[in-house]
Design an enzyme around this catalytic site. Structure first.
Site, PDB file in Angstrom:
ATOM      1  N   HIS A 132       0.698  -1.154  -0.088  1.00 41.06           N
ATOM      2  CA  HIS A 132       0.086  -0.248   0.024  1.00 41.06           C
ATOM      3  C   HIS A 132       0.769   0.857  -0.100  1.00 41.06           C
ATOM      4  O   HIS A 132       2.205   1.069   0.428  1.00 41.06           O
ATOM      5  CB  HIS A 132      -0.568   0.037   1.662  1.00 41.06           C
ATOM      6  CG  HIS A 132      -1.636   0.857   1.315  1.00 41.06           C
ATOM      7  ND1 HIS A 132      -1.544   2.603   1.797  1.00 41.06           N
ATOM      8  CD2 HIS A 132      -3.447   1.098   1.213  1.00 41.06           C
ATOM      9  CE1 HIS A 132      -2.636   3.234   1.378  1.00 41.06           C
ATOM     10  NE2 HIS A 132      -3.803   2.063   1.722  1.00 41.06           N
ATOM     11  N   ASP A 209       3.230  -4.385   8.123  1.00 42.00           N
ATOM     12  CA  ASP A 209       2.144  -3.299   7.995  1.00 42.00           C
ATOM     13  C   ASP A 209       0.564  -4.767   8.337  1.00 42.00           C
ATOM     14  O   ASP A 209       0.252  -5.831   6.991  1.00 42.00           O
ATOM     15  CB  ASP A 209       1.946  -3.182   6.616  1.00 42.00           C
ATOM     16  CG  ASP A 209       0.665  -2.506   5.365  1.00 42.00           C
ATOM     17  OD1 ASP A 209      -0.471  -2.631   7.189  1.00 42.00           O
ATOM     18  OD2 ASP A 209       0.362  -1.866   4.804  1.00 42.00           O
ATOM     19  N   GLN A 212      -4.441  -5.376   6.540  1.00 33.45           N
ATOM     20  CA  GLN A 212      -5.233  -6.800   6.292  1.00 33.45           C
ATOM     21  C   GLN A 212      -5.468  -7.847   7.187  1.00 33.45           C
ATOM     22  O   GLN A 212      -6.215  -8.566   6.801  1.00 33.45           O
ATOM     23  CB  GLN A 212      -5.386  -6.653   4.765  1.00 33.45           C
ATOM     24  CG  GLN A 212      -5.682  -5.147   4.386  1.00 33.45           C
ATOM     25  CD  GLN A 212      -6.082  -4.865   4.534  1.00 33.45           C
ATOM     26  OE1 GLN A 212      -8.128  -5.181   4.697  1.00 33.45           O
ATOM     27  NE2 GLN A 212      -6.700  -4.165   3.826  1.00 33.45           N
ATOM     28  N   LYS A 235     -10.819  -0.367  10.399  1.00 34.02           N
ATOM     29  CA  LYS A 235     -11.023  -2.118   9.314  1.00 34.02           C
ATOM     30  C   LYS A 235     -10.920  -3.156  10.709  1.00 34.02           C
ATOM     31  O   LYS A 235     -11.492  -4.350   9.742  1.00 34.02           O
ATOM     32  CB  LYS A 235      -9.665  -2.032   9.067  1.00 34.02           C
ATOM     33  CG  LYS A 235      -9.362  -0.999   7.786  1.00 34.02           C
ATOM     34  CD  LYS A 235      -8.053  -1.826   6.773  1.00 34.02           C
ATOM     35  CE  LYS A 235      -7.432  -0.273   6.314  1.00 34.02           C
ATOM     36  NZ  LYS A 235      -8.129  -0.625   5.086  1.00 34.02           N
ATOM     37  N   CYS A 374      -4.800   2.237  -3.653  1.00 40.71           N
ATOM     38  CA  CYS A 374      -3.379   2.594  -3.068  1.00 40.71           C
ATOM     39  C   CYS A 374      -2.184   1.613  -3.205  1.00 40.71           C
ATOM     40  O   CYS A 374      -1.062   2.111  -2.404  1.00 40.71           O
ATOM     41  CB  CYS A 374      -3.702   2.793  -1.609  1.00 40.71           C
ATOM     42  SG  CYS A 374      -3.873   4.163  -1.629  1.00 40.71           S
TER      43      CYS A 374
END
Ligand code: PMP
Length: 426
Positions: A132, A209, A212, A235, A374
């Protein structure tokens, strides 16, 4: 798809669905809302909304400052939320949990604070092409400031990290390896533990990261061995405007603060300051108080449902989606097959453009994402400018995927190339 395989996806949404009042609505001439855009931002259950209302109605004041009842209550609730996140991440110490504005803010904090103090012109920053922009641009900026160079782990044809080629890019100059645990476009689940081990063997620090993955599967920072990890509250059934930076204690303790202001100090003089201990050193100004408290409620909620149950449910949904989406003529599904992916799928049709697909799906009540998500460099690599993404969460039903597929078939039909007109012989 057999009934037994479908049995599990049916169960979870039926038991949680009424916790999410926003999903119970109709759009566009009474079509039931089919929300397949949770990778962009999930919805939150009543339990989290109630925690926000409770905070602002009864227990709100600024934290860590006032010596009065409400401030003490708010401070206790804020620190309790930190403790809940610690447990959620499997971290050893609560001071390893820094509240931030989100994943982007957390990654930028590491780039500025740790990066500026540790990265120099001879160093390399190892990324992946599926990141991203939030896990690219801060490192490009760091490279601009320090003269460090950027490298990427190559991808396989089907959109996985090609660890067979890791030695080509991971060297003793690699200072940092930063990558997503799950790609927000390809859905690929990356081998965090193995990559972390190999990066550590080369002497690199690892940032993951987890925007997700944290909402969808168990995260255990100690088992994974990562140094830094970032996530976003919005999220994972929490509010927007709050996120988390996990940092290993020894590393955080050696890292200077980058954002200056109130709270992050130990003592301020006319011309200098001394920083506070971790994690407060990285929480300058008034933090997202209600947001962090509500994130704690989201953690409670996800744990009460069970991260393993959520993951299994999404595995069943992606199996179902993968199978049914093949029925759409001309569809190109991006990324690896269902066994190596999380609960999201991006795709392109020959026509129309993803933005038009998203708009036409919306007319059928189906909410999806369209654009580059993104991940422009990844789209460049795939030879496309945009894609459409459907993403699933604990509240999605298999039938909602069926609505998506039927609607896509209709769209495909409507935009079917009309076939070349036969030339008349003259
Ligand atoms: N990384 C990934 C993998 C993401 O999917 C996102 C959100 N789309 C981000 C980072 C950025 O998260 P936020 O906007 O909450 O900071």
């Amino acid at each position: 798809m057999s009934e037994t395989t479908l049995a599990s996806p049916h169960l979870l949404p039926e038991s949680v669905r009424e916790d999410f009042p926003i999903l119970d609505q109709r759009v566009h001439d009474g079509r039931p809302l089919v929300f397949l855009d949770s990778a962009a931002s999930s919805h939150r259950p009543r339990q989290v909304i109630d925690a926000i209302v409770q905070c602002y109605s009864h227990d709100y004041a600024n934290v860590h400052r006032g010596i009065h009842t409400l401030s003490e209550r708010a401070t206790d609730a804020y620190e309790l939320a930190r403790e809940k996140v610690r447990g959620f991440l499997g971290a050893e110490h609560a001071e390893e949990v820094v509240f931030t504005g989100g994943t982007t803010a957390a990654i930028n904090a590491v780039a500025r604070a740790w990066g500026d103090a540790n990265v120099g012109p001879d160093d390399e920053i190892l990324l992946t092409p599926m990141e991203h922009h939030s896990n690219l641009v801060p490192w490009f900026q760091l490279a601009e400031r320090t003269g460090a160079s950027i490298k990427h782990i190559p991808l396989t044809e089907d959109g996985r990290l090609d660890l067979d080629r890791l030695d080509e890019v991971l060297t003793d100059r690699t200072k940092l390896c930063a990558f997503a645990s799950v790609s927000n476009t390809l859905g690929t689940i990356n081998p965090v533990k193995e990559l972390t081990r190999r990066a550590h063997e080369s002497g690199a620090v690892v940032l993951v990261d987890a925007a997700q993955s944290a909402p969808h599967m168990v995260t255990d920072v100690r088992q994974l061995g990562v140094d830094f990890l970032a996530l976003s509250g919005h999220k994972m059934c929490g509010p927007s405007g709050v996120g988390v930076l996990y940092g290993r204690r020894e590393l955080l303790a050696q890292t200077p603060p980058f954002m200056g202001g109130g709270s992050m100090i130990n003592r301020v003089y006319l011309d200098r300051f001394t920083p506070a201990d971790i994690p407060t050193r990285f929480e300058a100004g008034t933090p997202p108080i209600a947001g962090a408290i509500a994130l704690g409620a989201a953690v409670d909620y996800l744990q009460s449902v069970g991260l393993d149950a959520i993951h299994r449910h999404e595995e069943a949904l992606i199996d179902h989606a993968w199978e049914r989406l093949q029925e759409v003529p001309g569809i190109r599904l991006l990324g690896p097959g269902p066994t190596q992916r999380a609960g999201l799928v991006s795709f392109v049709l020959e026509r129309p453009h993803p933005h038009d697909i998203a708009q036409l799906l919306d007319f059928d009540g189906v909410a999806v994402r369209a654009g580059h998500h993104c991940t422009q460099p990844l789209h460049d690599l795939l030879g496309i400018t945009a894609s459409t993404r459907a993403s699933f969460y604990l509240y999605n039903r298999p039938e909602e995927i069926d609505v998506l597929v039927e609607s896509l078939k209709k769209i495909g039909d409507r935009f079917k190339p009309s076939g070349r007109k036969r030339r008349r012989k003259q």
